[in-house]
Structures are given as C-alpha cells and as structure tokens.
Scaffold this active site. Sequence first.
Site, PDB file in Angstrom:
ATOM      1  N   THR A 199       0.788  -1.233   0.000  1.00 26.36           N
ATOM      2  CA  THR A 199       0.000   0.000   0.000  1.00 26.36           C
ATOM      3  C   THR A 199       0.820   1.282   0.000  1.00 26.36           C
ATOM      4  OG1 THR A 199      -0.249   0.065   2.415  1.00 26.36           O
ATOM      5  CG2 THR A 199      -1.898  -1.167   1.181  1.00 26.36           C
ATOM      6  N   SER A 408      -2.227  20.256  -9.591  1.00 31.50           N
ATOM      7  CA  SER A 408      -2.019  21.665  -9.956  1.00 31.50           C
ATOM      8  C   SER A 408      -0.695  22.180  -9.414  1.00 31.50           C
ATOM      9  CB  SER A 408      -3.150  22.520  -9.422  1.00 31.50           C
ATOM     10  OG  SER A 408      -3.252  22.392  -8.014  1.00 31.50           O
TER      11      SER A 408
END
Length: 408
Positions: A199, A408
């Site tokens: 994970t 972004s």
Amino acid sequence: MGATPPRSPLAPARFPDLPPVAGVTLATAAAGVRYAGRDDVLLARLDPGTAVAGVFTRSATRAAPVLDCEAKIGAESAAGAAILVNAGNANAFTGRHGAEAVARLTAAAGAALDLPGERVFTSSTGVIGELLPDDRIAAALDGLAASLAPGGWEAAARAIGTTDTFPKGAGATVELAGGPVRIAGIAKGSGMIAPDMATMLVYIFTDARLSRPALQEMVSELSEETFNRITVDGDTSTSDTLLAAATGASGVDAAGDPAFRAALHGVMLDLAQQVVRDGEGATKFVEIAVTGAASAADARTHAFAIANSPLVKTAVAGEDPNWGRVVMAVGKSGAAADRDRLSIRFGDVRVAEAGWVAPDYDEADAAAHMRGQEIRIGVDLGLGDGAATVWTCDLTHGYIDINADYRS
C-alpha cells in the site's frame, strides 16, 4: 503540485535515529521530475552478496516499474544491486513508453554503478498518466553515484515523498546468537492507501545474513500482518512496492530466528502505522479490533468494512460516538454476523452488547474517548475465535483539499 499540507498532528516528534546498515549506501538529488527546490530521486547501492526480496501491488493497472521489479525479483545473483526511486511521477498508465523509460533508467544506473541492469530495481510515485521525464533522472545518476554514503536515512525518506507531511523511518538493533544485527526502513504514503500488499513505497535494509527465499518468505508473511492491515481511503495504488535487502555484512545468520522476525515485524508495523498517521487530512489515528468472528478472514472483512466506511470515518472526525454506524458497517460487510450477539466498545466504554445498547452506557464517556487523537473501536461478533486488527484514520475536509489540488 499544490503546496505541501501542514505536518500531520499525528506525526512523531522527530525522525528516529536509525542504525547504520553495513553494505548499504544512499544518495539523493533534485532531478526536477515534478517538484522545484527539493530532492526527488533516491539511489541506494547494495553490496555484492545482498539478497533482495519484494512484495508488490496486485492492481490490474500496476505501473511499469512494478512490472519490471516483479520480473526481476526472483533471480539469484552474487552481484550487488541498486534501488532507484523518483517522486512526482508514477510512470503508470504510460504504455510502452513507461517500459522503455524503465529500461533506459536501469541501463543507465547499471552503467553508473558497474552493475547489470537486471540488478537495478526502480520505483516511481506521483501523478498517473504522464510520461516520466527519465532523461532528468538519468542526468543525475553520475552525481548520485559519486555521492553515495552510509546513513542519510531522513534525506532518503524525504526524497521519496509526495503528499507526505513528514518523512517516515523505523529501525531496530537486535542481539542474535551470532551477534547484533541492524534493521532500518523508510516508507512513503499518505493517500491512495488500501491493502493489496504494501500500500505504499517501502524500503527495508538489514545487515543480517539471509537467503533470498528465506527473506522473501518472511517479508511476505509479515506484510500480511502489517502493511496489509492499514487503510486510509480504500484506494489501492498502481505503484505499491516493498523491497527488502539483506546484505549479510554482519555475518550473522538470521534464518528462522524468532528474535529477528519479531524485530522486523516491529519495524514494518511502525512504518505501516506512520503511513496511517500521515493519512491525507487525518486528525485521528484509529485502531479497529474485531474478535469473536466465525474465522480470521471474516474478522478481517468486518474490520475493513468499518475502517473504510465514510460514515464511520466522518463520525470519528466529528468526535461523534455514533455506534450505529459501526453496526451498519458490520451488517454490510458480507461476512457472518448475528445482530443479537454483537458487542461494541469505544475505548474502554462498553457501548452495546448482545445486540442492544449497553444498560450502563453513558454517551458522555464515549464522547470523551472520541475527543482524543488515538481512537480504539472494539467489536465482538460472538460467533467464534476469529480475530483481526486494522488501523485507519478519520476522513476530514483536508482529504478533499489535498486531492482536489493534487495535479495543480
């Protein structure tokens, strides 16, 4: 990517003092893969004779570096090895371009370190679906090779992070019959965390002497007890990788030694729980212990149904002892359950028993437990001896903020 979020309130006070591991040297560099003004590449050099084992995601869309590592990991070799990791770009869902980038990087790293490319293992983490600027990483390799040195664990842990708010490390020194052996590990992970091997990205190093099959067996078994018992958001990454290296430099044989296994388990569990403590937007660390299930597998199913429930996780975030949400999660899991045998505890507070609210239940006591940072939820099914414990965190608006701003 957007600005790094504030340091998790669940973070440890400082990075641990990790023991040196003979046979391992590290270096980091700022290659500009995606980030500006920070190191984003890690190179680890492993001495000849090192055994390397690995555990990888079972995602059907796993990344090119994962596929390459899977193909190489079973090979035996007396040569040294290397691990090359970049942050900022996952090199996942990039088709043949991803495989070609891995081939170029393993060849370039092998040339810089005088190693066969088959002994170079790569990992990439970050944005999915963008071509990896491997030329930037390759350009940094000569400098990385020249600056390899023992230690530097904290810098290494920082270099592999993405949305992580703190570097993650854990280590141990354990006395065996033949003398002391050392273990040091680093990890990255904050979001896209759900059990399907490791994970996250994890790198563990020891100077113990172990054959590759013995190391692989131990790491695979312990992953089930540690990294496969955590969840942040129920989403499994395309890039999950755990690599473990045993250099043998101590000369101490650790095969079958219970003290070594316990120490390795402790390091792996510490790293796994640090990932949960750095869950994106997390303010609460949550342990969910299920007992009395019809089987261990059923207990695990129930525990993850509770841990991954948005309703449970938001109740924890709101410090609301809403035990009805736990009842709901158990009921929906699909594993065996009997409403009239179910018992629930929040911390030491008995909330429900025998399928009904406990006669002495005081919600103020349960609410007091929920106001802490360490939350314990206990569930007993009353059906058998099956038990499992998993670890998760709460779900806050911070998770939305981090992931809405991720590219972004």
